[in-house]
Scaffold this motif. Structure first.
Motif, PDB file in Angstrom:
ATOM      1  N   GLU A 199     -14.292  -7.282  -8.382  1.00  0.00           N
ATOM      2  CA  GLU A 199     -13.746  -6.809  -6.781  1.00  0.00           C
ATOM      3  C   GLU A 199     -12.776  -5.874  -6.239  1.00  0.00           C
ATOM      4  O   GLU A 199     -12.466  -5.305  -5.703  1.00  0.00           O
ATOM      5  N   LYS A 200     -12.297  -5.424  -8.146  1.00  0.00           N
ATOM      6  CA  LYS A 200     -11.602  -3.764  -8.190  1.00  0.00           C
ATOM      7  C   LYS A 200     -12.340  -3.083  -7.581  1.00  0.00           C
ATOM      8  O   LYS A 200     -11.924  -2.449  -7.018  1.00  0.00           O
ATOM      9  N   ASN A 201     -13.375  -3.016  -7.730  1.00  0.00           N
ATOM     10  CA  ASN A 201     -14.704  -1.883  -7.822  1.00  0.00           C
ATOM     11  C   ASN A 201     -15.172  -1.735  -6.255  1.00  0.00           C
ATOM     12  O   ASN A 201     -14.834  -1.103  -5.550  1.00  0.00           O
ATOM     13  N   TYR A 202     -14.969  -2.699  -5.087  1.00  0.00           N
ATOM     14  CA  TYR A 202     -14.879  -3.499  -3.981  1.00  0.00           C
ATOM     15  C   TYR A 202     -13.876  -2.741  -3.523  1.00  0.00           C
ATOM     16  O   TYR A 202     -13.561  -1.397  -2.515  1.00  0.00           O
ATOM     17  N   PHE A 203     -12.396  -3.187  -3.593  1.00  0.00           N
ATOM     18  CA  PHE A 203     -10.965  -2.064  -3.537  1.00  0.00           C
ATOM     19  C   PHE A 203     -11.118  -1.063  -3.642  1.00  0.00           C
ATOM     20  O   PHE A 203     -10.542  -0.159  -2.764  1.00  0.00           O
ATOM     21  N   GLN A 204     -11.660  -0.458  -4.642  1.00  0.00           N
ATOM     22  CA  GLN A 204     -11.639   1.152  -5.248  1.00  0.00           C
ATOM     23  C   GLN A 204     -12.539   1.439  -3.808  1.00  0.00           C
ATOM     24  O   GLN A 204     -11.869   2.824  -3.573  1.00  0.00           O
ATOM     25  N   PHE A 205     -13.547   0.946  -3.608  1.00  0.00           N
ATOM     26  CA  PHE A 205     -14.618   1.686  -2.647  1.00  0.00           C
ATOM     27  C   PHE A 205     -13.739   1.913  -1.133  1.00  0.00           C
ATOM     28  O   PHE A 205     -13.878   2.357  -0.385  1.00  0.00           O
ATOM     29  N   LEU A 206     -12.686   0.429  -1.273  1.00  0.00           N
ATOM     30  CA  LEU A 206     -12.006   0.213   0.573  1.00  0.00           C
ATOM     31  C   LEU A 206     -11.023   1.354   0.869  1.00  0.00           C
ATOM     32  O   LEU A 206     -10.721   1.983   1.438  1.00  0.00           O
ATOM     33  N   ASN A 207     -10.816   1.913  -0.742  1.00  0.00           N
ATOM     34  CA  ASN A 207      -9.699   2.958  -1.242  1.00  0.00           C
ATOM     35  C   ASN A 207     -10.156   4.640  -0.771  1.00  0.00           C
ATOM     36  O   ASN A 207      -8.791   5.168  -0.561  1.00  0.00           O
ATOM     37  N   CYS A 208     -11.157   4.684  -1.125  1.00  0.00           N
ATOM     38  CA  CYS A 208     -11.526   6.127  -1.203  1.00  0.00           C
ATOM     39  C   CYS A 208     -12.650   6.221   0.237  1.00  0.00           C
ATOM     40  O   CYS A 208     -13.575   5.698   0.106  1.00  0.00           O
TER      41      CYS A 208
ATOM     42  N   HIS B 291      -7.535  14.344  -7.664  1.00  0.00           N
ATOM     43  CA  HIS B 291      -6.673  13.510  -8.143  1.00  0.00           C
ATOM     44  C   HIS B 291      -6.759  11.842  -8.704  1.00  0.00           C
ATOM     45  O   HIS B 291      -6.593  11.578  -8.385  1.00  0.00           O
ATOM     46  N   LYS B 292      -8.532  11.765  -9.434  1.00  0.00           N
ATOM     47  CA  LYS B 292      -9.219  10.578  -8.831  1.00  0.00           C
ATOM     48  C   LYS B 292      -8.627   9.647 -10.314  1.00  0.00           C
ATOM     49  O   LYS B 292      -8.702   8.611  -9.540  1.00  0.00           O
ATOM     50  N   GLN B 293      -8.437  10.351 -11.508  1.00  0.00           N
ATOM     51  CA  GLN B 293      -7.150   9.440 -12.679  1.00  0.00           C
ATOM     52  C   GLN B 293      -5.873   8.845 -11.871  1.00  0.00           C
ATOM     53  O   GLN B 293      -5.381   7.459 -12.682  1.00  0.00           O
ATOM     54  N   ILE B 294      -5.358   9.574 -10.991  1.00  0.00           N
ATOM     55  CA  ILE B 294      -4.154   9.511 -10.593  1.00  0.00           C
ATOM     56  C   ILE B 294      -4.590   8.233  -9.857  1.00  0.00           C
ATOM     57  O   ILE B 294      -3.291   6.923  -9.868  1.00  0.00           O
ATOM     58  N   LYS B 295      -5.377   8.535  -8.979  1.00  0.00           N
ATOM     59  CA  LYS B 295      -5.247   7.460  -7.820  1.00  0.00           C
ATOM     60  C   LYS B 295      -5.464   6.298  -8.883  1.00  0.00           C
ATOM     61  O   LYS B 295      -5.709   4.873  -8.186  1.00  0.00           O
ATOM     62  N   LEU B 296      -6.720   6.056  -9.197  1.00  0.00           N
ATOM     63  CA  LEU B 296      -7.232   4.716 -10.072  1.00  0.00           C
ATOM     64  C   LEU B 296      -5.864   4.506 -10.694  1.00  0.00           C
ATOM     65  O   LEU B 296      -5.960   3.037 -10.703  1.00  0.00           O
ATOM     66  N   LYS B 297      -4.848   4.621 -11.299  1.00  0.00           N
ATOM     67  CA  LYS B 297      -3.905   4.524 -11.738  1.00  0.00           C
ATOM     68  C   LYS B 297      -2.861   3.349 -10.641  1.00  0.00           C
ATOM     69  O   LYS B 297      -2.251   2.121 -11.071  1.00  0.00           O
TER      70      LYS B 297
ATOM     71  N   PHE C 253       0.760  -0.944   0.050  1.00  0.00           N
ATOM     72  CA  PHE C 253       0.270  -0.251  -0.070  1.00  0.00           C
ATOM     73  C   PHE C 253       0.892   1.260  -0.047  1.00  0.00           C
ATOM     74  O   PHE C 253       0.889   2.390  -0.881  1.00  0.00           O
ATOM     75  N   ASN C 254       1.722   1.286   1.190  1.00  0.00           N
ATOM     76  CA  ASN C 254       3.054   2.455   1.079  1.00  0.00           C
ATOM     77  C   ASN C 254       3.641   2.519   0.013  1.00  0.00           C
ATOM     78  O   ASN C 254       3.824   3.706  -0.576  1.00  0.00           O
ATOM     79  N   LYS C 255       3.714   1.380  -0.846  1.00  0.00           N
ATOM     80  CA  LYS C 255       4.364   1.134  -2.261  1.00  0.00           C
ATOM     81  C   LYS C 255       3.918   2.610  -3.248  1.00  0.00           C
ATOM     82  O   LYS C 255       4.541   3.396  -4.046  1.00  0.00           O
ATOM     83  N   TYR C 256       2.569   2.423  -3.275  1.00  0.00           N
ATOM     84  CA  TYR C 256       1.868   3.086  -4.220  1.00  0.00           C
ATOM     85  C   TYR C 256       1.280   4.126  -3.562  1.00  0.00           C
ATOM     86  O   TYR C 256       0.996   5.649  -4.666  1.00  0.00           O
ATOM     87  N   PHE C 257       0.821   4.670  -2.650  1.00  0.00           N
ATOM     88  CA  PHE C 257      -0.296   5.594  -2.318  1.00  0.00           C
ATOM     89  C   PHE C 257       0.037   7.231  -1.152  1.00  0.00           C
ATOM     90  O   PHE C 257      -0.176   7.423   0.126  1.00  0.00           O
TER      91      PHE C 257
END
Length: 222
Positions: free
Chosen positions: A213-222, A186-192, A138-142
């Protein structure tokens, strides 16, 4: 090598989620029985017979039915239903995302603190290792895009990711797009970044994360 590692992780996931309670002395109160029933029904995909539960809990039919009424009230808050099928037993019906919410609230919130703060247990070591792996990825990207010092935020986030991975490992996948409003700077950057994050999780835990599931992970991270 990766397949072998994936099998080991799945085995430990299964042991963690299917923690077996042994000895009827554990069920001396309605609260202890309810905790057992919540865990049993939310982490089991098969029907559970009334005879089995009575033999494990050592209680009468009337007491079991009373516990069921309380259990149904708990589950109704998550749009889940405890249903009975003749000659098979009882099972919990509902959407996978609702089951995850119930597991998170009714099991993980308490158990994660117990496991992580335990003095010395296999479960503690396993959970701590997985949380470390998840947090590293997680920290690698966010790390630079999400700014918060809240331990509560990270605990909930990593617990949610841990739960999602464990459910996917057990072939319990979300089957539909979640309906929620996501507003992120910065949604587009985050989605990448999220796409790369998910790919790393797939490789690390030897799982396939579907579009739902990717949609679910997006939900968790937002």
């Amino acid at each position: 090598r990766n397949n072998e590692k994936g099998c080991i992780i799945k085995e430990k996931f299964d042991k963690f989620l299917d923690k077996q309670d042994s000895g009827t002395f554990l069920f001396t109160s309605s609260d202890s029985r309810l905790k057992y029933l919540v865990r049993k029904f939310l982490t089991t995909d098969n029907y559970i017979s009334q005879d089995y539960l009575q033999s494990i809990l050592f209680i009468s039919q009337n007491t079991l039915y009373s516990d069921f009424r309380t259990l149904k009230n708990h589950f109704s808050s998550y749009n889940l239903k405890l249903v009975n099928k003749s000659n098979l037993g009882y099972i919990v019906n509902g959407l996978e995302q609702d089951k995850r919410k119930a597991i998170f609230d009714l099991i993980f919130k308490e158990d994660f603190s117990n496991y992580i703060t335990a003095k010395s247990t296999i479960e503690k070591d396993f959970v701590t290792t997985l949380i470390t792996i998840i947090s590293t990825i997680f920290n690698k990207y966010f790390k630079d895009s999400i700014k918060t010092d809240s331990d509560y935020f990270y605990r909930n986030l990593f617990t949610g990711i841990f739960l999602a991975i464990s459910r996917i490992k057990s072939n319990n996948n979300i089957q539909q797009i979640l309906r929620q409003n996501i507003q992120v700077k910065h949604k587009q950057i985050k989605l990448k970044l999220l796409k790369k994050f998910i790919t790393d999780l797939e490789n690390q835990f030897q799982i396939h994360i579907t579009i739902f599931e990717k949609n679910y992970f997006q939900f968790l991270n937002c």
